[in-house]
Write an enzyme that holds these catalytic residues in place. Structure first.
Site, PDB file in Angstrom:
ATOM      1  N   LYS A   8       0.833  -1.216   0.000  1.00  0.00           N
ATOM      2  CA  LYS A   8       0.000   0.000   0.000  1.00  0.00           C
ATOM      3  C   LYS A   8       0.865   1.263   0.000  1.00  0.00           C
ATOM      4  O   LYS A   8       0.641   2.176  -0.787  1.00  0.00           O
ATOM      5  CB  LYS A   8      -0.928   0.027   1.235  1.00  0.00           C
ATOM      6  CG  LYS A   8      -1.890  -1.146   1.310  1.00  0.00           C
ATOM      7  CD  LYS A   8      -2.816  -1.042   2.515  1.00  0.00           C
ATOM      8  CE  LYS A   8      -2.100  -1.082   3.853  1.00  0.00           C
ATOM      9  NZ  LYS A   8      -1.357  -2.326   4.126  1.00  0.00           N
TER      10      LYS A   8
ATOM     11  N   ARG B 221      -9.428   0.905   8.694  1.00  0.00           N
ATOM     12  CA  ARG B 221      -9.006  -0.467   8.964  1.00  0.00           C
ATOM     13  C   ARG B 221     -10.091  -1.239   9.712  1.00  0.00           C
ATOM     14  O   ARG B 221      -9.898  -2.423  10.005  1.00  0.00           O
ATOM     15  CB  ARG B 221      -7.750  -0.438   9.830  1.00  0.00           C
ATOM     16  CG  ARG B 221      -6.457  -0.834   9.114  1.00  0.00           C
ATOM     17  CD  ARG B 221      -5.339  -0.586  10.101  1.00  0.00           C
ATOM     18  NE  ARG B 221      -4.124  -1.288   9.845  1.00  0.00           N
ATOM     19  CZ  ARG B 221      -3.055  -0.753   9.255  1.00  0.00           C
ATOM     20  NH1 ARG B 221      -3.085   0.464   8.782  1.00  0.00           N
ATOM     21  NH2 ARG B 221      -1.946  -1.459   9.138  1.00  0.00           N
TER      22      ARG B 221
ATOM     23  N   ARG C  91      11.750  -5.408   4.915  1.00  0.00           N
ATOM     24  CA  ARG C  91      11.395  -4.004   4.645  1.00  0.00           C
ATOM     25  C   ARG C  91      12.351  -3.049   5.354  1.00  0.00           C
ATOM     26  O   ARG C  91      12.685  -3.228   6.511  1.00  0.00           O
ATOM     27  CB  ARG C  91       9.962  -3.738   5.113  1.00  0.00           C
ATOM     28  CG  ARG C  91       9.587  -2.250   5.099  1.00  0.00           C
ATOM     29  CD  ARG C  91       8.114  -2.018   5.043  1.00  0.00           C
ATOM     30  NE  ARG C  91       7.413  -2.360   6.268  1.00  0.00           N
ATOM     31  CZ  ARG C  91       6.093  -2.218   6.426  1.00  0.00           C
ATOM     32  NH1 ARG C  91       5.347  -1.767   5.421  1.00  0.00           N
ATOM     33  NH2 ARG C  91       5.523  -2.550   7.564  1.00  0.00           N
TER      34      ARG C  91
ATOM     35  N   ARG D 241      11.554  -1.396  10.949  1.00  0.00           N
ATOM     36  CA  ARG D 241      10.528  -1.107  11.954  1.00  0.00           C
ATOM     37  C   ARG D 241      10.489  -2.177  13.035  1.00  0.00           C
ATOM     38  O   ARG D 241      10.570  -3.355  12.738  1.00  0.00           O
ATOM     39  CB  ARG D 241       9.156  -0.973  11.277  1.00  0.00           C
ATOM     40  CG  ARG D 241       8.914   0.411  10.706  1.00  0.00           C
ATOM     41  CD  ARG D 241       7.714   0.476   9.818  1.00  0.00           C
ATOM     42  NE  ARG D 241       6.508  -0.167  10.357  1.00  0.00           N
ATOM     43  CZ  ARG D 241       5.333  -0.182   9.738  1.00  0.00           C
ATOM     44  NH1 ARG D 241       5.210   0.415   8.563  1.00  0.00           N
ATOM     45  NH2 ARG D 241       4.301  -0.772  10.280  1.00  0.00           N
TER      46      ARG D 241
ATOM     47  N   ARG E 230      -0.077  -8.892  13.587  1.00  0.00           N
ATOM     48  CA  ARG E 230      -0.672  -7.889  12.694  1.00  0.00           C
ATOM     49  C   ARG E 230      -1.506  -8.549  11.598  1.00  0.00           C
ATOM     50  O   ARG E 230      -2.561  -8.045  11.216  1.00  0.00           O
ATOM     51  CB  ARG E 230       0.416  -7.018  12.087  1.00  0.00           C
ATOM     52  CG  ARG E 230       0.991  -6.037  13.120  1.00  0.00           C
ATOM     53  CD  ARG E 230       2.327  -5.493  12.699  1.00  0.00           C
ATOM     54  NE  ARG E 230       2.264  -4.743  11.470  1.00  0.00           N
ATOM     55  CZ  ARG E 230       3.312  -4.542  10.681  1.00  0.00           C
ATOM     56  NH1 ARG E 230       4.493  -5.043  10.987  1.00  0.00           N
ATOM     57  NH2 ARG E 230       3.178  -3.824   9.601  1.00  0.00           N
TER      58      ARG E 230
HETATM   59  P1  ADP Z   1       1.503  -1.625   7.545  1.00  0.00           P
HETATM   60  O1  ADP Z   1       2.636  -1.008   6.804  1.00  0.00           O
HETATM   61  O2  ADP Z   1       1.775  -2.942   8.084  1.00  0.00           O
HETATM   62  O3  ADP Z   1       0.218  -1.634   6.756  1.00  0.00           O
HETATM   63  P2  ADP Z   1       1.015   0.734   9.143  1.00  0.00           P
HETATM   64  O4  ADP Z   1       2.258   1.511   9.049  1.00  0.00           O
HETATM   65  O5  ADP Z   1      -0.127   1.120   8.282  1.00  0.00           O
HETATM   66  O6  ADP Z   1       1.347  -0.796   8.897  1.00  0.00           O
HETATM   67  O7  ADP Z   1       0.502   0.692  10.648  1.00  0.00           O
HETATM   68  C1  ADP Z   1       1.363   0.458  11.737  1.00  0.00           C
HETATM   69  C2  ADP Z   1       0.564   0.394  13.019  1.00  0.00           C
HETATM   70  O8  ADP Z   1      -0.096   1.646  13.251  1.00  0.00           O
HETATM   71  C3  ADP Z   1      -0.567  -0.628  13.039  1.00  0.00           C
HETATM   72  O9  ADP Z   1      -0.108  -1.928  13.396  1.00  0.00           O
HETATM   73  C4  ADP Z   1      -1.500  -0.040  14.101  1.00  0.00           C
HETATM   74  O10 ADP Z   1      -1.020  -0.262  15.421  1.00  0.00           O
HETATM   75  C5  ADP Z   1      -1.395   1.456  13.813  1.00  0.00           C
HETATM   76  N1  ADP Z   1      -2.409   1.878  12.817  1.00  0.00           N
HETATM   77  C6  ADP Z   1      -2.179   2.348  11.568  1.00  0.00           C
HETATM   78  N2  ADP Z   1      -3.335   2.638  10.952  1.00  0.00           N
HETATM   79  C7  ADP Z   1      -4.333   2.348  11.827  1.00  0.00           C
HETATM   80  C8  ADP Z   1      -5.758   2.411  11.768  1.00  0.00           C
HETATM   81  N3  ADP Z   1      -6.397   2.853  10.667  1.00  0.00           N
HETATM   82  N4  ADP Z   1      -6.457   2.021  12.863  1.00  0.00           N
HETATM   83  C9  ADP Z   1      -5.840   1.603  13.983  1.00  0.00           C
HETATM   84  N5  ADP Z   1      -4.501   1.499  14.092  1.00  0.00           N
HETATM   85  C10 ADP Z   1      -3.742   1.862  13.029  1.00  0.00           C
HETATM   86  P1  ADP Z   2       2.201  -1.894   3.192  1.00  0.00           P
HETATM   87  O1  ADP Z   2       2.195  -0.385   3.195  1.00  0.00           O
HETATM   88  O2  ADP Z   2       0.964  -2.453   2.544  1.00  0.00           O
HETATM   89  O3  ADP Z   2       2.466  -2.482   4.525  1.00  0.00           O
HETATM   90  P2  ADP Z   2       4.756  -1.640   1.777  1.00  0.00           P
HETATM   91  O4  ADP Z   2       4.492  -0.771   0.611  1.00  0.00           O
HETATM   92  O5  ADP Z   2       5.461  -1.053   2.940  1.00  0.00           O
HETATM   93  O6  ADP Z   2       3.384  -2.359   2.246  1.00  0.00           O
HETATM   94  O7  ADP Z   2       5.564  -2.917   1.257  1.00  0.00           O
HETATM   95  C1  ADP Z   2       6.019  -3.926   2.153  1.00  0.00           C
HETATM   96  C2  ADP Z   2       7.395  -4.449   1.683  1.00  0.00           C
HETATM   97  O8  ADP Z   2       7.238  -5.191   0.491  1.00  0.00           O
HETATM   98  C3  ADP Z   2       8.400  -3.356   1.379  1.00  0.00           C
HETATM   99  O9  ADP Z   2       9.671  -3.830   1.757  1.00  0.00           O
HETATM  100  C4  ADP Z   2       8.303  -3.193  -0.142  1.00  0.00           C
HETATM  101  O10 ADP Z   2       9.531  -2.749  -0.715  1.00  0.00           O
HETATM  102  C5  ADP Z   2       7.982  -4.602  -0.601  1.00  0.00           C
HETATM  103  N1  ADP Z   2       7.063  -4.646  -1.757  1.00  0.00           N
HETATM  104  C6  ADP Z   2       6.010  -3.845  -2.026  1.00  0.00           C
HETATM  105  N2  ADP Z   2       5.365  -4.227  -3.155  1.00  0.00           N
HETATM  106  C7  ADP Z   2       6.042  -5.338  -3.611  1.00  0.00           C
HETATM  107  C8  ADP Z   2       5.875  -6.202  -4.749  1.00  0.00           C
HETATM  108  N3  ADP Z   2       4.879  -6.031  -5.633  1.00  0.00           N
HETATM  109  N4  ADP Z   2       6.748  -7.218  -4.880  1.00  0.00           N
HETATM  110  C9  ADP Z   2       7.747  -7.421  -3.977  1.00  0.00           C
HETATM  111  N5  ADP Z   2       7.954  -6.628  -2.895  1.00  0.00           N
HETATM  112  C10 ADP Z   2       7.125  -5.608  -2.715  1.00  0.00           C
END
Ligand code: ADP
Ligand code: ADP
Length: 216
Positions: free
Chosen positions: A15, A90, A130, A163, A174
């Site tokens: 995302k 979420r 990541r 992270r 998660r």
């Molecule tokens: P990811 O990259 O895994 O999608 P995020 O960076 O979006 O993770 O989120 C990291 C953490 O921040 C989540 O595990 C949660 O604790 C908190 N968080 C982020 N967005 C939300 C949301 N919309 N509602 C509740 N908690 C959230």
């Molecule tokens: P999210 O925000 O949904 O948690 P991220 O954009 O942070 O996801 O991506 C999670 C990890 O996967 C990062 O290390 C990113 O570089 C890698 N990644 C993202 N998209 C792809 C893909 N299509 N194929 C392989 N690795 C990917």
């Protein structure tokens, strides 16, 4: 009316990676709830202190806190044209609160909700490798999308870090939380007729191409 796109998908689906490209291509603000929480955390604000424990455990921060943080962010002038929402909503109550806010503020409604589908096994490998940049939320992967110079962000030159919540134990939680609390949103947006399903297992550029096609 503002142009609003909600990116759906499990942690590690891509995302954040895709939101950066979409926001540039469509000239819309990028709102990442995770980045907002991490910013509060680093500044040790009241909200950051409150969110910290939930984030460390891989749980969701309570809806009321999350919703007010996003409302405040969306009131910013850079969102008047629209935004790419990454990580919010979420939960169903968050999605309902968003709809209410968009109607009240005359911004309109969510136009498209692309759902980036990736199976659980792949997510663990993605999050384990990541590397994130502190300054601008840019993300890399040590195998799938390495930076040009190890440990340094290509875009803004800031240091990359892993992270705390990308450790295997927290990742498992998660993903569990995602299946329990966030997957109902897929039906929520399908019923509204705005869902688009995208295969997130493809290489980054291919996912970008399909995403752009789904929102254009
Ligand atoms: P990811 O990259 O895994 O999608 P995020 O960076 O979006 O993770 O989120 C990291 C953490 O921040 C989540 O595990 C949660 O604790 C908190 N968080 C982020 N967005 C939300 C949301 N919309 N509602 C509740 N908690 C959230
Ligand atoms: P999210 O925000 O949904 O948690 P991220 O954009 O942070 O996801 O991506 C999670 C990890 O996967 C990062 O290390 C990113 O570089 C890698 N990644 C993202 N998209 C792809 C893909 N299509 N194929 C392989 N690795 C990917």
């Amino acid at each position: 009316m503002a142009d609003l796109i909600v990116l759906l998908g499990p942690p590690g689906a891509g995302k954040g990676t895709q939101a950066k490209v979409l926001s540039r291509e469509l000239n819309l603000a990028h709102i990442s709830s995770g980045d907002l929480f991490r910013d509060h955390l680093s500044r040790k604000t009241e909200l950051g202190v409150l969110a910290q424990g939930y984030m460390q455990r891989g749980e969701l921060v309570p809806d009321n806190v999350t919703i007010s943080m996003i409302r405040e962010r969306m009131a910013n002038t850079d969102c008047a044209k629209g935004a790419i929402l990454d990580g919010f909503p979420r939960t169903v109550p968050q999605a309902e609160a968003l709809d209410l806010f968009l109607a009240d503020s005359k911004m309109g409604a969510v136009r498209k909700a692309p759902y980036i589908k990736v199976e659980a096994q792949v997510l663990v490998e993605r999050l384990g490798g990541r590397w994130s940049c502190r300054a601008g939320g840019h993300v890399y992967h040590e195998k799938f999308n390495p930076p040009k110079a190890a440990g340094v962000c290509d875009v803004d030159g800031s240091a990359l870090y892993q992270r705390e919540d990308d450790k295997a134990e927290t990742v498992a939680n998660r993903i569990r939380v995602y299946f329990e609390q966030t997957t109902p949103l897929i039906e929520y947006y399908r019923r509204k007729g705005v869902l688009a399903e995208i295969d997130g297992a493809m290489p980054i550029e291919d996912v970008t191409r399909e995403l752009l096609a789904s929102v254009r």
